[in-house]
Motif scaffolding. Structure first.
Motif, PDB file in Angstrom:
ATOM      1  N   VAL A 155       0.835  -1.201   0.000  1.00 40.28           N
ATOM      2  CA  VAL A 155       0.000   0.000   0.000  1.00 40.28           C
ATOM      3  C   VAL A 155       0.869   1.250   0.000  1.00 40.28           C
ATOM      4  O   VAL A 155       0.600   2.231  -0.704  1.00 40.28           O
ATOM      5  CB  VAL A 155      -0.963  -0.008   1.205  1.00 40.28           C
ATOM      6  N   LEU A 156       1.957   1.187   0.766  1.00 37.73           N
ATOM      7  CA  LEU A 156       2.845   2.338   0.822  1.00 37.73           C
ATOM      8  C   LEU A 156       3.475   2.604  -0.548  1.00 37.73           C
ATOM      9  O   LEU A 156       3.542   3.738  -1.008  1.00 37.73           O
ATOM     10  CB  LEU A 156       3.944   2.076   1.855  1.00 37.73           C
ATOM     11  N   TRP A 157       3.890   1.554  -1.200  1.00 44.79           N
ATOM     12  CA  TRP A 157       4.516   1.692  -2.507  1.00 44.79           C
ATOM     13  C   TRP A 157       3.554   2.345  -3.487  1.00 44.79           C
ATOM     14  O   TRP A 157       3.885   3.258  -4.222  1.00 44.79           O
ATOM     15  CB  TRP A 157       4.957   0.317  -3.016  1.00 44.79           C
ATOM     16  N   ARG A 158       2.298   1.870  -3.436  1.00 43.76           N
ATOM     17  CA  ARG A 158       1.270   2.432  -4.295  1.00 43.76           C
ATOM     18  C   ARG A 158       1.113   3.931  -4.029  1.00 43.76           C
ATOM     19  O   ARG A 158       1.070   4.742  -4.946  1.00 43.76           O
ATOM     20  CB  ARG A 158      -0.048   1.725  -4.006  1.00 43.76           C
ATOM     21  N   ALA A 159       1.082   4.285  -2.738  1.00 44.18           N
ATOM     22  CA  ALA A 159       0.912   5.690  -2.387  1.00 44.18           C
ATOM     23  C   ALA A 159       2.068   6.518  -2.915  1.00 44.18           C
ATOM     24  O   ALA A 159       1.886   7.619  -3.427  1.00 44.18           O
ATOM     25  CB  ALA A 159       0.799   5.832  -0.874  1.00 44.18           C
ATOM     26  N   ILE A 160       3.275   5.957  -2.816  1.00 45.66           N
ATOM     27  CA  ILE A 160       4.449   6.697  -3.289  1.00 45.66           C
ATOM     28  C   ILE A 160       4.365   6.911  -4.794  1.00 45.66           C
ATOM     29  O   ILE A 160       4.596   8.002  -5.309  1.00 45.66           O
ATOM     30  CB  ILE A 160       5.738   5.936  -2.916  1.00 45.66           C
ATOM     31  N   VAL A 161       3.974   5.847  -5.507  1.00 44.85           N
ATOM     32  CA  VAL A 161       3.882   5.937  -6.959  1.00 44.85           C
ATOM     33  C   VAL A 161       2.914   7.039  -7.370  1.00 44.85           C
ATOM     34  O   VAL A 161       3.138   7.765  -8.327  1.00 44.85           O
ATOM     35  CB  VAL A 161       3.448   4.570  -7.542  1.00 44.85           C
ATOM     36  N   PHE A 162       1.825   7.182  -6.592  1.00 44.64           N
ATOM     37  CA  PHE A 162       0.858   8.212  -6.946  1.00 44.64           C
ATOM     38  C   PHE A 162       1.225   9.580  -6.399  1.00 44.64           C
ATOM     39  O   PHE A 162       0.868  10.599  -6.973  1.00 44.64           O
ATOM     40  CB  PHE A 162      -0.531   7.826  -6.461  1.00 44.64           C
ATOM     41  N   ALA A 163       1.915   9.593  -5.267  1.00 42.79           N
ATOM     42  CA  ALA A 163       2.227  10.875  -4.648  1.00 42.79           C
ATOM     43  C   ALA A 163       3.278  11.635  -5.447  1.00 42.79           C
ATOM     44  O   ALA A 163       3.230  12.861  -5.529  1.00 42.79           O
ATOM     45  CB  ALA A 163       2.698  10.668  -3.210  1.00 42.79           C
ATOM     46  N   ALA A 164       4.214  10.911  -6.048  1.00 37.97           N
ATOM     47  CA  ALA A 164       5.308  11.591  -6.751  1.00 37.97           C
ATOM     48  C   ALA A 164       4.790  12.517  -7.861  1.00 37.97           C
ATOM     49  O   ALA A 164       5.105  13.706  -7.863  1.00 37.97           O
ATOM     50  CB  ALA A 164       6.297  10.563  -7.290  1.00 37.97           C
ATOM     51  N   PRO A 165       3.974  12.007  -8.800  1.00 35.36           N
ATOM     52  CA  PRO A 165       3.461  12.927  -9.814  1.00 35.36           C
ATOM     53  C   PRO A 165       2.560  14.012  -9.232  1.00 35.36           C
ATOM     54  O   PRO A 165       2.578  15.154  -9.717  1.00 35.36           O
ATOM     55  CB  PRO A 165       2.676  12.026 -10.771  1.00 35.36           C
ATOM     56  N   ALA A 166       1.807  13.693  -8.168  1.00 39.41           N
ATOM     57  CA  ALA A 166       0.949  14.707  -7.563  1.00 39.41           C
ATOM     58  C   ALA A 166       1.800  15.847  -7.014  1.00 39.41           C
ATOM     59  O   ALA A 166       1.459  17.018  -7.167  1.00 39.41           O
ATOM     60  CB  ALA A 166       0.096  14.096  -6.456  1.00 39.41           C
ATOM     61  N   GLY A 167       2.930  15.483  -6.383  1.00 44.26           N
ATOM     62  CA  GLY A 167       3.840  16.505  -5.874  1.00 44.26           C
ATOM     63  C   GLY A 167       4.332  17.397  -7.002  1.00 44.26           C
ATOM     64  O   GLY A 167       4.406  18.621  -6.866  1.00 44.26           O
TER      65      GLY A 167
END
Lengths: 255, 472
Positions: free
Chosen positions: B307-319
């Motif tokens: 779940v954390l990995w998924r969040a990171i994958v999505f958070a990077a472009p959002a940032g």
């Protein structure tokens, strides 16, 4: 986390875990395909993990596994692909998970089917066992959760059971890896034809129905001599299972 | 040739079916049970006298009792949440100071040293890196506590008892009782909850379970609820009570979510998804002592890290997007400021503001980054100090400092309450939307599941805002 399968009688070849190699998800070039079927919450995923070394999530509630999980192990230089099917109480209705399990045993043509059953609730579990035995004749009953059965003072005579069912029966407690080496050895014997099953066929059917089943089943054999489960197919046709009729029209049964 | 044979078989089976009557299914099932009984008689021996209650049965009498069942359920939920909230504080603060205060300036300096252009350095380090760092600092600790606790309960065998307790409510709502299990999974992650709906056989009831799973507060939203409740709700009562009151507010929102879940299930089953409630049997499995360390290990590997990995994958472009909209200007204003001004009037109607609405648009990929985005945008709009520059996400070291910034941005108790409500009632994150599409294979139902909660969120926050303003 887990110790490798080990036991007191290490001199016995069937306890020799040296031949076992857990391959995880490395599914390349499997020599045999092994299906893992059973009622919900009997510990199929735990058996799956014990055999493959994978950490498929397990949980104490029926229906935890909703998709087919696949893994592999190697035993005495032969590679086995193991498919963990969703738990079902029966193969006679048409819900999605039952269809996944049923179609795989039918069309996946597994070399061996391991049927996992809860030793404390054997009678209820046999419903599925007897149905699976109508479909395939290469099966082993993995009598799991023996530790719980012992705690509840339930004794199962595995030899009588094996004789009645016509398939090998292995008692296990997969959580503690008890019985897993024997299970692997039995699977290997079945896959290589060293054990031949003579599976139980459902007997207590009213005579007129039995006659209809036999007639239809003989006709099916006449059309498809190679089909291993003509009797089960006859059951489904008599029931008017549209899904099976459609598959029959498409020629799925003779692949 | 073969085809005529197949048709012959089918017509033969039709003829035979007429002859044997329509009780074939029952006859076959009875035959199987009779065989099973015979076999068991020969090989199973039960040494124990039947009649006295075993430990399992005694425990079930309490956990599924008519009167104690529900209070115990809420008590267990409260304990799990309390452990998560309290326990996550310290590691979160440590990770935050490491990743945000130490590593971030270091990377920024490194970028300067290797000669990155200022805009690229800002884009990569202030945008992408900070979003990822925030997600790790905020999400990892609560997940690493919540998931193992949840898994321990699951291994022990408590979840089917929850389903048993809630079954009657689900039946009245026209939904499937197993939805209780998928709902519980949703408290961890909605995408996981949606996948778990496969255990529901009936397509109608499965759709209801999928559409309403979003009303289970997921892991990405717990931190938002907890933070806002601590800053604003906890502050209106004396200090000694603030912890308890904030916890009650968070649980209140979670229970309200369950209320909305039942209401929506009921509304759907009375309108577009009409049908009978299907019966099912759910085994109450024996309680099994969980294997503690193994459970901790697998839930860390299987759930938390994935779940954390998924969040990171999505958070990077959002940032990256956040940094861009705050730094790319249209005329005098940045795109962010321009959108906030545009949405402010609408935000006011809902008792929210333009900042929150924009944050929710930017944070569609991952709910976890709502709060840092809100903070960053508030600083951008109010122009007060404390932030780290345009488009730079940041975390403040204390809840008080966060509160100060938000209050400077014009926040009131109403804004806080409505933000908590809107966090409960808005579209699912993009992973969940994609999962819903994969599971339903229907654009229509994916759209319904995505848009319905937002509409409900608008309606509820609008009503609350109007009533609130009328009364105060």
């Amino acid at each position: 986390m887990e110790a490798a399968p080990k036991s007191a009688c290490e001199t016995c070849p069937q306890y020799n875990a040296e031949g076992l190699k857990k391959l995880g998800v490395n599914l390349n070039e499997a020599d045999f395909v092994v299906a893992l079927a059973g009622n919900p919450n009997t510990g199929k995923s735990t058996v799956f993990n014990a055999l493959t070394g994978l950490k498929q999530h397990t949980g104490n509630w029926p229906g935890k596994t909703v998709t087919r999980a696949e893994g592999a192990f190697q035993y005495n230089d032969q590679k086995y692909k193991l498919v963990d099917l969703p738990g079902t109480y029966s193969l006679l209705s048409t819900s999605e998970d039952e269809e996944v399990a049923r179609n795989f045993i039918l069309f996946g043509r597994p070399s061996v089917t391991i049927i996992v059953a809860d030793a404390s609730r054997l009678e209820r579990n046999l419903n599925l066992v007897l149905q699976v035995l109508e479909i395939t004749d290469k099966a082993v009953l993995c009598l799991n959760l023996m530790d719980e059965a012992e705690r509840n003072d339930i004794e199962v005579d595995t030899r009588t059971l094996a004789r009645d069912l016509g398939i090998p029966v292995v008692a296990t407690s997969a959580r503690y890896l008890r019985g897993i080496p024997e299970l692997i050895q039995t699977v290997s014997d079945l896959a290589n034809g060293r054990i031949v099953c003579k599976p139980h066929r459902i007997k207590n059917i009213p005579p007129n129905i039995e006659k209809a089943v036999t007639k239809l089943s003989n006709e099916i054999q006449a059309v498809y001599p190679d089909i291993p489960n003509s009797r089960w197919l006859a059951f489904r046709l008599l029931e008017g299972d549209n899904h099976v009729i459609e598959l029959l029209r498409k020629g799925e049964f003779v692949k | 040739m073969k085809e005529t044979n197949v048709e012959n078989l089918i017509s033969l089976s039709n003829d035979l079916r007429w002859q044997i009557g329509d009780e074939f299914h029952d006859n076959l099932a009875e035959g199987i049970y009779a065989d099973a009984a015979e076999i068991v008689k020969g090989s199973v021996r039960n040494k124990k006298e039947k009649g006295h209650l075993r430990f399992d049965a005694k425990l079930d009498q309490i956990l599924t009792s008519k009167y104690l069942g529900f209070p115990l359920m809420f008590l267990i939920l409260a304990v799990v949440l309390w452990l998560t909230i309290v326990g996550a504080n310290y590691p979160s603060a440590m990770l935050g100071s490491l990743l945000l205060d130490t590593v971030h300036p270091f990377l920024k300096d490194l970028g300067v040293t290797v000669g990155l252009p200022v805009w690229l350095n800002g884009f990569l380090i202030d945008g992408v890196y900070l979003a990822v760092a925030w997600v790790i600092a905020v999400m990892l600790p609560p997940m690493a506590i919540f998931f193992p606790l949840f898994t321990l309960l699951e291994d022990f065998g408590y979840l089917p008892r929850v389903a048993f307790n809630l079954d009657n409510l689900f039946k009245r709502a026209g939904a499937h009782g197993k939805q209780a299990l998928t709902m519980s999974m949703g408290f961890g992650c909605n995408a996981a909850g949606v996948v778990a709906t496969r255990i529901i056989d009936s397509p109608r009831e499965r759709l209801i379970a999928i559409i309403t799973n979003n009303f289970s507060l997921c892991n990405g939203r717990w931190p938002t609820q907890i933070l806002i409740a601590t800053i604003f709700v906890g502050a209106v009562v004396p200090k000694a009570w603030s912890g308890l009151v904030s916890l009650a507010a968070v649980i209140g929102i979670a229970v309200l979510g369950m209320g909305f879940m039942f209401f929506t299930s009921w509304a759907l089953s009375k309108t577009v998804l009409k049908g009978e409630v299907s019966t099912f049997s759910l085994e109450l499995p024996p309680y099994r002592p969980p294997r503690f360390w193994k459970t901790i290990y697998t839930s860390l590997i299987d759930r938390t890290l994935i779940v954390l990995w998924r969040a990171i994958v999505f958070a990077a472009p959002a940032g990256a997007v956040i940094w861009l909209i705050s730094n790319v200007h249209l005329g005098d204003l940045s795109i962010a400021a321009w959108s906030i001004d545009f949405m402010n009037p609408f935000g006011y109607l809902l008792g929210l503001n333009g900042v929150i609405l924009l944050a929710y648009i930017v944070a569609i990929p991952a709910n976890e980054i709502v709060i840092p985005t809100v903070l960053m945008l508030t600083v951008l709009v109010t122009g007060i100090g404390g932030g780290a520059g345009a488009g730079v996400m940041f975390e403040l070291d204390s809840a008080n400092a966060t509160g100060d910034i938000l209050k400077a941005g014009g926040w009131t108790l109403l804004t806080a309450v409505n933000l908590m409500l809107f966090s409960l009632l808005h579209n699912p994150c993009s992973t969940t939307i994609y999962t819903i599409y994969k599971e339903t294979k229907s654009l229509k139902w994916t759209a319904v599941a995505s848009i319905l909660p937002v509409i409900m969120g608008f309606v509820v926050t609008f009503l609350v805002a109007q009533v609130w303003r009328l009364l105060s």
